[in-house]
Design a protein around this motif. Structure first.
Motif: not given
Ligand SMILES: [Zn+2]
Length: 201
Positions: A7, A17-19, A24, A30-31, A33, A195
């Protein structure tokens, strides 16, 4: 080379890898990678790209990133495909003009152009640096945030409106202060999703 995704807010493990929902923030990423951890051989490849000007490495590293995603993180590509109707745009973290001139290129632009070509996404240098900032490398986290605060703006000849989803590109995620600051500017100016994508962290 592969790594688990984290995160971008708390840097704990995060699916795809999403927040995390609880991490949030309104103008936050938002993420995140990343291809791998910042250690050899990835580190030396990035340094050769950046400081020795071996620009072909941008393409090679993006090829590896995409192969890796297909194999281990198909979620990443699914995300981009799923939202294709919305149009993702690839935006590099800009360098100050003085540094571009002395280096001859911006490594994040090269990485971003390569990715956009391979994924068939639009590419835009939507951000610009508004002032010179010291290199972040030797600064502590608190000073990094201060150093980079207010250092970016939307480029005057660009409107974000039709491209609300952004893949924000940098070579390395260290503390994330640069990418967070860029994300803040993009979201303040209408980006719906941002992202971060880096070769290493
Ligand atoms: Zn989190």
């Amino acid at each position: 080379m592969q790594t688990d995704l984290v995160c971008p807010s708390c840097e704990d493990l995060a699916m795809g890898g999403q927040t995390h929902p609880i991490c949030k923030k309104r103008f936050g990423l938002d993420g995140l990678w990343s291809l791998g951890i910042y250690q050899d051989p990835l580190r030396s490849a990035i340094q050769k790209l950046k400081y020795k000007g071996i620009t072909e490495l941008a393409d090679i590293l993006i090829d590896i990133t995409l192969e890796y995603w297909v194999k281990y993180q198909p979620f990443v590509l699914d995300q981009i495909k799923k939202d294709q109707g919305v149009d993702w745009v690839v935006v590099p973290v800009p360098l100050y003009w003085w540094r571009v001139n002395s280096r001859g290129f911006n490594q994040s632009s090269l990485i971003g152009q390569s990715l956009s070509k391979k994924l068939g996404l639009d590419y835009s240098e939507a951000l610009k640096r508004t002032r010179y900032t010291k290199s972040q490398v030797k600064l502590k986290e608190k000073d990094r945030r201060k150093n980079i605060f207010d250092a970016f703006a939307i480029s005057p000849d660009y409107t974000l409106h039709p491209k609300p989803y952004v893949l924000l590109i940098d070579d390395v995620w260290t503390t994330g202060s640069t990418l967070r600051e860029c994300c803040y500017v993009l979201k303040k100016n209408g980006a719906k999703k941002v992202w971060a994508l880096t070769l290493a962290r």
